[in-house]
Write a protein that holds these residues in place. Structure first.
Motif, PDB file in Angstrom:
ATOM      1  N   PHE A   1      12.869  -0.106   0.436  1.00 43.55           N
ATOM      2  CA  PHE A   1      12.261  -0.284  -0.887  1.00 43.55           C
ATOM      3  C   PHE A   1      12.452  -1.700  -1.397  1.00 43.55           C
ATOM      4  O   PHE A   1      11.516  -2.344  -1.848  1.00 43.55           O
ATOM      5  CB  PHE A   1      12.849   0.709  -1.899  1.00 43.55           C
ATOM      6  CG  PHE A   1      12.134   0.641  -3.215  1.00 43.55           C
ATOM      7  CD1 PHE A   1      11.055   1.457  -3.468  1.00 43.55           C
ATOM      8  CD2 PHE A   1      12.497  -0.302  -4.175  1.00 43.55           C
ATOM      9  CE1 PHE A   1      10.355   1.360  -4.658  1.00 43.55           C
ATOM     10  CE2 PHE A   1      11.799  -0.415  -5.364  1.00 43.55           C
ATOM     11  CZ  PHE A   1      10.737   0.423  -5.614  1.00 43.55           C
ATOM     12  N   TYR A   2      13.666  -2.198  -1.316  1.00 40.80           N
ATOM     13  CA  TYR A   2      13.942  -3.527  -1.868  1.00 40.80           C
ATOM     14  C   TYR A   2      13.166  -4.617  -1.136  1.00 40.80           C
ATOM     15  O   TYR A   2      12.884  -5.671  -1.692  1.00 40.80           O
ATOM     16  CB  TYR A   2      15.437  -3.813  -1.850  1.00 40.80           C
ATOM     17  CG  TYR A   2      16.154  -3.135  -2.998  1.00 40.80           C
ATOM     18  CD1 TYR A   2      15.775  -3.368  -4.313  1.00 40.80           C
ATOM     19  CD2 TYR A   2      17.191  -2.238  -2.772  1.00 40.80           C
ATOM     20  CE1 TYR A   2      16.404  -2.745  -5.369  1.00 40.80           C
ATOM     21  CE2 TYR A   2      17.829  -1.604  -3.822  1.00 40.80           C
ATOM     22  CZ  TYR A   2      17.441  -1.859  -5.125  1.00 40.80           C
ATOM     23  OH  TYR A   2      18.046  -1.238  -6.171  1.00 40.80           O
ATOM     24  N   HIS A   3      12.814  -4.379   0.115  1.00 40.17           N
ATOM     25  CA  HIS A   3      12.008  -5.361   0.833  1.00 40.17           C
ATOM     26  C   HIS A   3      10.520  -5.153   0.598  1.00 40.17           C
ATOM     27  O   HIS A   3       9.711  -5.901   1.122  1.00 40.17           O
ATOM     28  CB  HIS A   3      12.302  -5.294   2.336  1.00 40.17           C
ATOM     29  CG  HIS A   3      13.606  -5.921   2.705  1.00 40.17           C
ATOM     30  ND1 HIS A   3      14.244  -5.671   3.879  1.00 40.17           N
ATOM     31  CD2 HIS A   3      14.389  -6.776   2.019  1.00 40.17           C
ATOM     32  CE1 HIS A   3      15.378  -6.359   3.911  1.00 40.17           C
ATOM     33  NE2 HIS A   3      15.484  -7.025   2.804  1.00 40.17           N
ATOM     34  N   GLY A   4      10.172  -4.125  -0.137  1.00 41.81           N
ATOM     35  CA  GLY A   4       8.750  -3.840  -0.291  1.00 41.81           C
ATOM     36  C   GLY A   4       8.106  -3.546   1.043  1.00 41.81           C
ATOM     37  O   GLY A   4       6.917  -3.782   1.241  1.00 41.81           O
TER      38      GLY A   4
ATOM     39  N   TYR B   1       7.255  -0.927   2.340  1.00 32.96           N
ATOM     40  CA  TYR B   1       6.357   0.234   2.373  1.00 32.96           C
ATOM     41  C   TYR B   1       4.929  -0.185   2.044  1.00 32.96           C
ATOM     42  O   TYR B   1       4.027   0.637   2.008  1.00 32.96           O
ATOM     43  CB  TYR B   1       6.819   1.294   1.365  1.00 32.96           C
ATOM     44  CG  TYR B   1       6.968   0.752  -0.040  1.00 32.96           C
ATOM     45  CD1 TYR B   1       5.863   0.629  -0.869  1.00 32.96           C
ATOM     46  CD2 TYR B   1       8.213   0.340  -0.521  1.00 32.96           C
ATOM     47  CE1 TYR B   1       5.983   0.110  -2.136  1.00 32.96           C
ATOM     48  CE2 TYR B   1       8.343  -0.181  -1.792  1.00 32.96           C
ATOM     49  CZ  TYR B   1       7.226  -0.298  -2.606  1.00 32.96           C
ATOM     50  OH  TYR B   1       7.343  -0.826  -3.859  1.00 32.96           O
ATOM     51  N   LYS B   2       4.718  -1.467   1.787  1.00 36.47           N
ATOM     52  CA  LYS B   2       3.377  -1.915   1.379  1.00 36.47           C
ATOM     53  C   LYS B   2       2.461  -1.981   2.595  1.00 36.47           C
ATOM     54  O   LYS B   2       2.927  -2.021   3.725  1.00 36.47           O
ATOM     55  CB  LYS B   2       3.512  -3.262   0.704  1.00 36.47           C
ATOM     56  CG  LYS B   2       4.492  -3.146  -0.466  1.00 36.47           C
ATOM     57  CD  LYS B   2       4.331  -4.183  -1.512  1.00 36.47           C
ATOM     58  CE  LYS B   2       5.168  -3.750  -2.704  1.00 36.47           C
ATOM     59  NZ  LYS B   2       5.025  -4.586  -3.858  1.00 36.47           N
TER      60      LYS B   2
ATOM     61  N   GLU C   1       2.343   2.007   4.480  1.00 40.20           N
ATOM     62  CA  GLU C   1       2.452   3.096   3.504  1.00 40.20           C
ATOM     63  C   GLU C   1       2.785   4.415   4.174  1.00 40.20           C
ATOM     64  O   GLU C   1       3.646   5.159   3.727  1.00 40.20           O
ATOM     65  CB  GLU C   1       1.143   3.303   2.740  1.00 40.20           C
ATOM     66  CG  GLU C   1       0.554   2.100   2.084  1.00 40.20           C
ATOM     67  CD  GLU C   1      -0.587   1.554   2.900  1.00 40.20           C
ATOM     68  OE1 GLU C   1      -0.354   1.249   4.099  1.00 40.20           O
ATOM     69  OE2 GLU C   1      -1.698   1.427   2.377  1.00 40.20           O
ATOM     70  N   PHE C   2       2.051   4.692   5.257  1.00 42.21           N
ATOM     71  CA  PHE C   2       2.222   6.013   5.845  1.00 42.21           C
ATOM     72  C   PHE C   2       3.605   6.163   6.464  1.00 42.21           C
ATOM     73  O   PHE C   2       4.169   7.254   6.467  1.00 42.21           O
ATOM     74  CB  PHE C   2       1.133   6.299   6.878  1.00 42.21           C
ATOM     75  CG  PHE C   2       1.226   7.678   7.435  1.00 42.21           C
ATOM     76  CD1 PHE C   2       0.993   8.781   6.621  1.00 42.21           C
ATOM     77  CD2 PHE C   2       1.582   7.898   8.752  1.00 42.21           C
ATOM     78  CE1 PHE C   2       1.115  10.058   7.106  1.00 42.21           C
ATOM     79  CE2 PHE C   2       1.702   9.185   9.245  1.00 42.21           C
ATOM     80  CZ  PHE C   2       1.468  10.263   8.424  1.00 42.21           C
TER      81      PHE C   2
ATOM     82  N   TRP D   1       6.281   5.066   5.306  1.00 45.17           N
ATOM     83  CA  TRP D   1       7.174   5.437   4.202  1.00 45.17           C
ATOM     84  C   TRP D   1       7.093   6.954   3.972  1.00 45.17           C
ATOM     85  O   TRP D   1       8.108   7.607   3.789  1.00 45.17           O
ATOM     86  CB  TRP D   1       6.782   4.659   2.940  1.00 45.17           C
ATOM     87  CG  TRP D   1       7.475   5.114   1.699  1.00 45.17           C
ATOM     88  CD1 TRP D   1       7.067   6.083   0.839  1.00 45.17           C
ATOM     89  CD2 TRP D   1       8.725   4.626   1.169  1.00 45.17           C
ATOM     90  NE1 TRP D   1       7.965   6.224  -0.187  1.00 45.17           N
ATOM     91  CE2 TRP D   1       8.990   5.335  -0.005  1.00 45.17           C
ATOM     92  CE3 TRP D   1       9.632   3.639   1.583  1.00 45.17           C
ATOM     93  CZ2 TRP D   1      10.122   5.104  -0.790  1.00 45.17           C
ATOM     94  CZ3 TRP D   1      10.759   3.415   0.808  1.00 45.17           C
ATOM     95  CH2 TRP D   1      10.996   4.141  -0.357  1.00 45.17           C
ATOM     96  N   VAL D   2       5.868   7.484   4.014  1.00 42.74           N
ATOM     97  CA  VAL D   2       5.699   8.926   3.827  1.00 42.74           C
ATOM     98  C   VAL D   2       6.444   9.679   4.931  1.00 42.74           C
ATOM     99  O   VAL D   2       7.186  10.634   4.666  1.00 42.74           O
ATOM    100  CB  VAL D   2       4.200   9.306   3.809  1.00 42.74           C
ATOM    101  CG1 VAL D   2       4.030  10.809   3.745  1.00 42.74           C
ATOM    102  CG2 VAL D   2       3.504   8.636   2.650  1.00 42.74           C
TER     103      VAL D   2
END
Ligand code: HEM
Lengths: 318, 258
Positions: free
Chosen positions: B147-150, B152-153, B157-158, B160-161
């Protein structure tokens, strides 16, 4: 320039020979730079034939080899500033092309006459992959119309693979990454063995359905949740917090957070939000573990003892 | 080298045997070109690539990784450690399965027996238990680092899911194992935990019923949790891990420098 394997050259020559109606040997010789250029009438324009499969801007595919043309060089730099060593597929985002119409136009002067070949290459979101089998820029004075590139494949612009090889600073996995991983494994194994020797797993009395311990606590990773449940009406705490804010909400994060930047300074809000979540769950968990005693009422660990059986055989208390 | 007696020295013989072994057809067939275990391995860029490429490792790692990704401070190895902990838990878990019977009559006694009758039983049980706690922790920290590295962008995205599903499965694995000792701690912690599941609207009670094999924790729950813990959840998590690792690579390797 990339060395093109013999088999590919031959295939390409066969295709071209068939299209132009000339002997294969002649084309092959020409491709290897041993024979005179094959001269025929210009082939049908790819852009008109298949609007979806648009050719990339000329500058991208025509890599001059034998006779470096200043104009071509210039345009290549303008349209695609990275020296590409990937022989097969090139990406040509529309925006890039539109930003440098002048540069592209310079090349097109040298290229075979072709209606409006500069402006809209790849403009429909598709990317055409082309391969250049030979120095394509015809020697000065050569009759028009020699195009030796052909469409290899059409790659969707947003394919799952990263089609374009970006020059990145890379190191070999072996030994740089793997030695580190090995170190991490040793470290965590050591930690686990030490923990296992020092701290014993709890084993209380056999399960008894008739004797509810006081307090009854969930495993620590659910204790924050249990703590929350003790504040709210169970319907609210049990419903909204774990399921909606919890798993479903977490899965939606990438689709809700539209901010494309990954720089910490650009995403202060997200970082603050997550930090609140982290601090909150840590606080709730610590309260649940250490500060909850009989009847799940508030207790001070130093005064009332610790009511957390997971560590019972390690932390000795009355 | 002959020693004073004119006999071949021990070291010499060991060296000779060693050489023969590594040059045997067997070793040749096992080690692929570029293996660092092969005789005459030299440290060259080509061989460094072969070590990964000509190896089952290639399923996990690319030949090259971004330089910044190798910095320990970037991933803190947390994803890798979560995976490693899972492997350790699988190994110790198999050991524990030899001595454990998932019935209300025998479960508790079997766990007790681990620390009295079974060689290394107590140590293995402790590793399994603390390893499980560590895994929950490291998966959670891994998620925080992502999350802190972003990271999941797009295009990740997937993944991360998939990651959130992995977190859920990790919690479920840990929670289902919690009941197995069948002592007071296990029984009531699971009772409290599953009562919380009952608060989920619409499907809450159905989920709880399916998990517990009844309306409350009972002997039937023990068997259900056992099968979920040793078979169902590990099976599912392995599938999701495979997807997760595959996506890490197909999404372009580790996310870029900040
Ligand atoms: C069993 C649990 C998990 C395992 C074994 C695992 C493993 C890994 C590994 C080995 C990596 C490579 C980079 C690294 O080590 O940080 C990775 C990356 C990643 N993981 Fe996980 N993971 C797990 C859970 C999760 C969770 C809970 C999330 C998020 C909710 C998540 C999201 C991601 C994402 C987005 C990446 C790409 C990061 C990047 O490119 O920088 N994973 N995971």
């Amino acid at each position: 320039m990339v060395e093109i394997p013999e088999s590919l050259l031959r295939r390409s020559a066969e295709a071209k020979a068939k299209a132009l109606g000339v002997p294969v040997e002649q084309v092959l010789a020409e491709m290897k730079g041993e024979g005179p250029p094959v001269v025929v009438e210009p082939p049908a324009d790819a852009e008109e034939a298949a609007p979806e499969e648009v050719a990339a801007p000329e500058a991208e595919v025509e890599e001059a080899v034998s006779e470096p043309e200043p104009a071509a060089d210039e345009a290549e730099v303008a349209a695609d500033s990275e020296p590409s060593s990937e022989p097969v597929v090139e990406e040509a985002p529309a925006a890039e092309v539109e930003e440098t119409p002048a540069a592209v136009a310079t090349v097109v002067e040298d290229a075979p006459p072709e209606p409006e070949s500069n402006g809209d290459g790849g403009g429909n979101g598709k990317v055409a992959g082309l391969v250049s089998t030979r120095p394509v820029v015809p020697p000065t004075g050569t009759p028009e119309g020699v195009r030796t590139q052909r469409l290899l494949t059409v790659v969707k612009a947003r394919a799952i693979q990263n089609v374009k090889a970006e020059p990145t600073d890379k190191v070999n996995t072996w030994p740089h990454l793997m030695l580190q991983e090995f170190g991490a494994l040793l470290l965590i194994t050591g930690l686990m063995v030490i923990m296992a020797v020092v701290i014993h797993s709890p084993l209380l009395e056999p399960a008894n359905f008739n004797a509810t311990p006081n307090p009854s606590k969930a495993p620590w990773y659910f204790l924050g949740l249990q703590e929350l449940l003790s504040y709210f009406d169970p319907q609210i705490a049990g419903v909204t917090i774990p399921t909606i804010v919890g798993m479903a909400g977490f899965m939606m994060i990438p689709y809700v957070d539209k901010n494309p930047s990954t720089r910490p300074s650009d995403r202060k809000f997200a970082i603050v939000l997550y930090s609140i979540f982290l601090a909150g769950s840590a606080t709730l968990t610590i309260i649940g573990v250490l500060f909850r005693g009989k009847g799940f009422n508030w207790a001070y660990p130093w005064r009332d003892g610790i009511f957390f059986d997971d560590l019972k055989d390690w932390v000795h208390f009355e | 080298m002959a020693n004073g007696n004119g006999r071949v020295g021990l070291m010499e013989r060991v060296k000779e045997t060693n050489e023969k072994l590594w040059n045997s057809q067997l070793a040749e067939s096992i080690l692929r070109p570029g293996s660092p275990f092969k005789q005459g391995y030299s440290d060259s860029p080509r061989n460094r690539s072969y070590v990964v490429m000509n190896n089952v490792l290639y399923h996990l790692h690319p030949v090259k990784v971004k330089r910044h990704g190798v910095k320990l401070s970037y991933t803190l190895c947390l994803g890798g450690l979560s995976f490693f902990l899972f492997i350790v838990l699988t190994i110790t878990g198999i050991f524990l399965m030899f001595y454990y019977t998932p019935t209300a009559e025998l479960a508790y006694a079997d766990i007790e027996r681990l620390s009295t009758d079974v060689a290394f039983g107590s140590l293995v049980r402790n590793i399994h238990r603390w390893g499980a706690h560590l895994m929950v922790l490291s998966v959670f920290l891994h998620m925080s680092r992502v999350f802190y590295h972003g990271a999941y962008k797009p295009p990740r995205e997937f993944n991360w899911v998939v990651g959130v599903i992995l977190l859920l499965l990790t919690l479920l694995l840990s929670f289902s194992g919690y009941l197995l000792p069948w002592d007071q701690l296990a029984l009531w912690a699971v009772t409290v935990g599953t009562n919380m599941a009952g608060f989920v609207p619409v499907i809450g009670n159905q989920v709880k019923f399916a998990l517990l094999a009844g309306v409350e924790v009972s002997a039937a729950t023990l068997l259900r949790f056992y099968v979920l813990h040793v078979l169902a959840f590990p099976f599912i998590i392995v599938i999701f891990m495979a997807v997760h690792f595959w996506r890490v690579r197909k999404d372009g390797g580790i996310s870029g420098p900040l």
